[in-house]
Design a protein around this motif. Structure first.
Motif, PDB file in Angstrom:
ATOM      1  N   SER A  95     -13.943 -26.529  56.206  1.00 15.76           N
ATOM      2  CA  SER A  95     -13.374 -26.440  54.856  1.00 15.76           C
ATOM      3  C   SER A  95     -12.612 -27.736  54.542  1.00 15.76           C
ATOM      4  CB  SER A  95     -12.438 -25.244  54.760  1.00 15.76           C
ATOM      5  OG  SER A  95     -11.752 -25.257  53.522  1.00 15.76           O
ATOM      6  N   VAL A  96     -12.790 -28.218  53.311  1.00 14.64           N
ATOM      7  CA  VAL A  96     -12.092 -29.453  52.891  1.00 14.64           C
ATOM      8  C   VAL A  96     -10.924 -29.139  51.963  1.00 14.64           C
ATOM      9  CG1 VAL A  96     -14.212 -30.810  53.127  1.00 14.64           C
ATOM     10  CG2 VAL A  96     -13.629 -29.798  50.909  1.00 14.64           C
ATOM     11  N   ALA A  97     -10.615 -27.873  51.752  1.00 16.97           N
ATOM     12  CA  ALA A  97      -9.577 -27.501  50.784  1.00 16.97           C
ATOM     13  C   ALA A  97      -8.227 -28.094  51.155  1.00 16.97           C
ATOM     14  CB  ALA A  97      -9.481 -25.978  50.680  1.00 16.97           C
ATOM     15  N   SER A  98      -7.832 -27.956  52.418  1.00 21.90           N
ATOM     16  CA  SER A  98      -6.522 -28.467  52.837  1.00 21.90           C
ATOM     17  C   SER A  98      -6.473 -29.990  52.737  1.00 21.90           C
ATOM     18  CB  SER A  98      -6.236 -28.015  54.264  1.00 21.90           C
ATOM     19  OG  SER A  98      -5.008 -28.547  54.720  1.00 21.90           O
ATOM     20  N   ALA A  99      -7.553 -30.638  53.192  1.00 24.18           N
ATOM     21  CA  ALA A  99      -7.584 -32.105  53.133  1.00 24.18           C
ATOM     22  C   ALA A  99      -7.583 -32.586  51.685  1.00 24.18           C
ATOM     23  CB  ALA A  99      -8.815 -32.621  53.867  1.00 24.18           C
ATOM     24  N   ALA A 100      -8.351 -31.911  50.799  1.00 26.48           N
ATOM     25  CA  ALA A 100      -8.369 -32.305  49.387  1.00 26.48           C
ATOM     26  C   ALA A 100      -6.995 -32.113  48.753  1.00 26.48           C
ATOM     27  CB  ALA A 100      -9.417 -31.490  48.638  1.00 26.48           C
ATOM     28  N   SER A 101      -6.278 -31.059  49.175  1.00 25.42           N
ATOM     29  CA  SER A 101      -4.925 -30.849  48.666  1.00 25.42           C
ATOM     30  C   SER A 101      -3.993 -31.972  49.112  1.00 25.42           C
ATOM     31  CB  SER A 101      -4.397 -29.499  49.159  1.00 25.42           C
ATOM     32  OG  SER A 101      -3.062 -29.291  48.735  1.00 25.42           O
ATOM     33  N   ASP A 102      -4.177 -32.405  50.369  1.00 29.59           N
ATOM     34  CA  ASP A 102      -3.362 -33.527  50.851  1.00 29.59           C
ATOM     35  C   ASP A 102      -3.660 -34.805  50.055  1.00 29.59           C
ATOM     36  OD1 ASP A 102      -2.290 -31.859  52.723  1.00 29.59           O
ATOM     37  OD2 ASP A 102      -3.616 -32.512  54.353  1.00 29.59           O
ATOM     38  N   VAL A 103      -4.940 -35.026  49.771  1.00 30.62           N
ATOM     39  CA  VAL A 103      -5.322 -36.201  48.993  1.00 30.62           C
ATOM     40  C   VAL A 103      -4.717 -36.122  47.584  1.00 30.62           C
ATOM     41  CG1 VAL A 103      -7.250 -37.448  47.936  1.00 30.62           C
ATOM     42  CG2 VAL A 103      -7.427 -36.617  50.291  1.00 30.62           C
ATOM     43  N   ALA A 104      -4.770 -34.915  46.981  1.00 33.64           N
ATOM     44  CA  ALA A 104      -4.195 -34.750  45.644  1.00 33.64           C
ATOM     45  C   ALA A 104      -2.703 -35.030  45.650  1.00 33.64           C
ATOM     46  CB  ALA A 104      -4.468 -33.333  45.145  1.00 33.64           C
ATOM     47  N   HIS A 105      -2.009 -34.553  46.693  1.00 33.46           N
ATOM     48  CA  HIS A 105      -0.569 -34.796  46.797  1.00 33.46           C
ATOM     49  C   HIS A 105      -0.272 -36.291  46.928  1.00 33.46           C
ATOM     50  CE1 HIS A 105       3.240 -35.198  49.079  1.00 33.46           C
ATOM     51  NE2 HIS A 105       3.647 -34.238  48.243  1.00 33.46           N
ATOM     52  N   ASP A 106      -1.037 -36.962  47.808  1.00 33.12           N
ATOM     53  CA  ASP A 106      -0.823 -38.404  47.990  1.00 33.12           C
ATOM     54  C   ASP A 106      -1.148 -39.172  46.704  1.00 33.12           C
ATOM     55  OD1 ASP A 106      -0.078 -37.871  50.564  1.00 33.12           O
ATOM     56  OD2 ASP A 106      -2.038 -38.346  51.435  1.00 33.12           O
ATOM     57  N   TRP A 107      -2.236 -38.776  46.049  1.00 39.46           N
ATOM     58  CA  TRP A 107      -2.607 -39.452  44.810  1.00 39.46           C
ATOM     59  C   TRP A 107      -1.550 -39.247  43.730  1.00 39.46           C
ATOM     60  CZ3 TRP A 107      -8.380 -39.831  43.097  1.00 39.46           C
ATOM     61  CH2 TRP A 107      -9.104 -40.514  44.074  1.00 39.46           C
ATOM     62  N   LEU A 108      -0.974 -38.058  43.689  1.00 41.50           N
ATOM     63  CA  LEU A 108       0.074 -37.792  42.707  1.00 41.50           C
ATOM     64  C   LEU A 108       1.267 -38.712  42.934  1.00 41.50           C
ATOM     65  CD1 LEU A 108       1.196 -36.117  40.375  1.00 41.50           C
ATOM     66  CD2 LEU A 108       2.053 -34.468  42.070  1.00 41.50           C
ATOM     67  N   LEU A 109       1.647 -38.883  44.189  1.00 40.32           N
ATOM     68  CA  LEU A 109       2.761 -39.781  44.496  1.00 40.32           C
ATOM     69  C   LEU A 109       2.427 -41.225  44.095  1.00 40.32           C
ATOM     70  CD1 LEU A 109       3.905 -38.470  48.001  1.00 40.32           C
ATOM     71  CD2 LEU A 109       4.963 -38.052  45.779  1.00 40.32           C
ATOM     72  N   ILE A 110       1.185 -41.626  44.364  1.00 43.35           N
ATOM     73  CA  ILE A 110       0.788 -42.994  44.015  1.00 43.35           C
ATOM     74  C   ILE A 110       0.774 -43.184  42.504  1.00 43.35           C
ATOM     75  CG2 ILE A 110      -1.121 -44.639  44.101  1.00 43.35           C
ATOM     76  CD1 ILE A 110      -1.850 -43.440  46.842  1.00 43.35           C
TER      77      ILE A 110
END
Length: 452
Positions: free
Chosen positions: A147-162
């Protein structure tokens, strides 16, 4: 100019922020994708080792327990098949027929397709496969559906910060652009106002020379020096005209006395030359008087030292009475068309001098049988006639110094309207010369009003 400069600065700021943020977004997504692949590849290697052990011993119980524990913990499906693609262990409903191409690649000991980098919106599960065994002896394959859900959520969080950081940086750059543009353009705006004020006739106009870049500060200082130089040159010119006029009055008076003393001694055949000489002396006297009046009107301190008001209607009526006899002698009808009392910010002596110029021109050039109307209403003083008037190209030149229309004939200095216009403008008023209808000339004077 301010808009164009800000646009350029904003575009450069946006490009700088985008050039920093976009690689960071890509790097963050690639790093999280690589982290996911490394963790799931390690699990595949572990399951492949357990499957090899089960193939050697014929006992799949330990393999099944490990896979089931993993699926319970992470919620991901695992499938183990033998060389004939028969299911050995399976969890999460994953079937061999659903991933046959991936199993075939693993049984041939070939790497599977490279997975796409994760994005915040990624939702498709990641399929990975490993062969069981090593070298030329492959005993089966292990397939993991991660499942990529957790990893995609991490990417979304990092992208939001950026993105938030990029927006903050963009805001800082925008504020910096505003400060820089103000720092650069404010001295230019002040310099523009100074140039316009100098062009409008304000003397010794100065601009601040302590703000902005060094080059603009130097330009402001140079402008101030130029303004002072222009004012000094103008003052010297006025002094020269005034002094020359004063100095010439005594020799002119002596010349006039000598010419007048010859009146009874001129022989008949010399009378024409004598009369011409007298006319030229009178013209020179008139010119000197005009130069003195112009120098007085041009005096920069004159407006400040003489502060007075008058009733425009009263002055107009007085000048009408004073010029009535001269108008009758020239065959010109002088009329008061309308009189309204209002107080203007000009002494009666100055306003009388202006009206004398206008009435003198009207009586001289309107022609016998013409009508001259004097009006004073709605804050405007008007002197108009129904004479021949002036051509349109001459009207724009009427207030220039020493200019005389070709229709004026002989006599006159060309200073009357220039003196009148300067006296009016020195009181922050306006004098306009325009064609009258159906023919003739009209001069309108508007002065600042004072409370009665």
């Amino acid at each position: 100019m301010r808009t164009r400069l800000l646009l350029v600065l904003f575009l450069l700021s946006a490009a700088a922020v985008a050039g920093f943020a976009w690689p960071l977004l890509e790097s963050t997504a690639a790093s999280r994708t690589q982290e996911l692949l490394i963790s799931r590849t390690a699990e595949l290697d572990r399951f492949a080792a357990l499957a090899q052990q089960a193939d050697d011993t014929g006992d799949t119980q330990q393999l099944a327990l490990e896979i089931q524990a993993y699926s319970d913990l992470y919620g991901e499906s695992v499938l183990v098949v033998d060389t004939r693609k028969r299911q050995v262990v399976a969890t999460g409903g994953l079937r061999a027929q659903d991933v046959l191409p991936l199993i075939d690649s693993a049984l041939r000991n070939q790497p599977g397709p490279k997975p796409s980098e994760l994005r915040p919106w990624s939702s498709e599960n990641l399929l990975l496969a490993r062969p069981v065994g090593a070298g030329t002896r492959v005993a089966g394959a292990v397939v993991l559906k991660a499942s990529v859900a957790s990893a995609a959520s991490d990417v979304a969080h990092d992208w939001l910060l950026i993105v938030v950081g990029a927006m903050v940086a963009a805001l800082v750059f925008a504020l910096l652009a505003l400060v820089v543009s103000r720092w650069v353009l404010r001295p230019l705006a002040q310099l523009e106002h100074g140039v316009l004020a100098l062009a409008a006739g304000e003397e010794r106009t100065h601009v601040p020379a302590s703000a902005g870049p060094r080059e603009l500060r130097a330009l402001g200082a140079s402008f101030n020096k130029m303004s002072d130089a222009v004012a000094e040159a103008s003052e010297q010119q006025r002094r020269l005209v005034a002094d020359a006029s004063h100095q010439l009055r005594n020799p002119m008076a002596a010349l006039r006395l000598r010419v007048d003393s010859l009146a009874g001694q001129v022989k008949p055949d010399g009378l024409r030359t004598y009369n011409g000489c007298v006319a030229e002396v009178e013209r020179m006297e008139s010119l000197l008087d005009g130069l003195l009046a112009l120098a007085t009107a041009d005096n920069a301190d004159y407006r400040e030292t003489v502060e007075d008001t008058c009733d425009a209607a009263t002055v107009l009526v007085e000048r009408h009475d004073a010029w009535h006899a001269a108008a009758d002698r020239s065959g010109v009808a002088l009329h008061l068309a309308g009189v309204e009392h209002f107080i203007v910010a000009m002494p009666d002596s100055e306003l009388g001098q202006v009206l004398d110029v206008l009435l003198d021109n009207a009586v001289k050039y309107a022609g016998s049988g013409a009508r001259v109307d004097l009006a004073c209403a709605d804050g405007t003083i008007t002197v108009s006639d129904n004479g021949p008037g002036l051509p349109p190209e001459d009207i724009a030149l009427a207030t220039q110094r020493f200019w005389r229309s070709s229709q004026a004939g002989t006599g006159g200095t060309g200073l009357g309207l220039a003196i009148a216009e300067r006296l009016v403008s020195s009181r922050d008023g306006q004098m306009t010369v325009e064609a009258a209808q159906p023919h003739g000339l009209a001069v309108r004077i508007t002065l600042p009003l004072e409370s009665a």
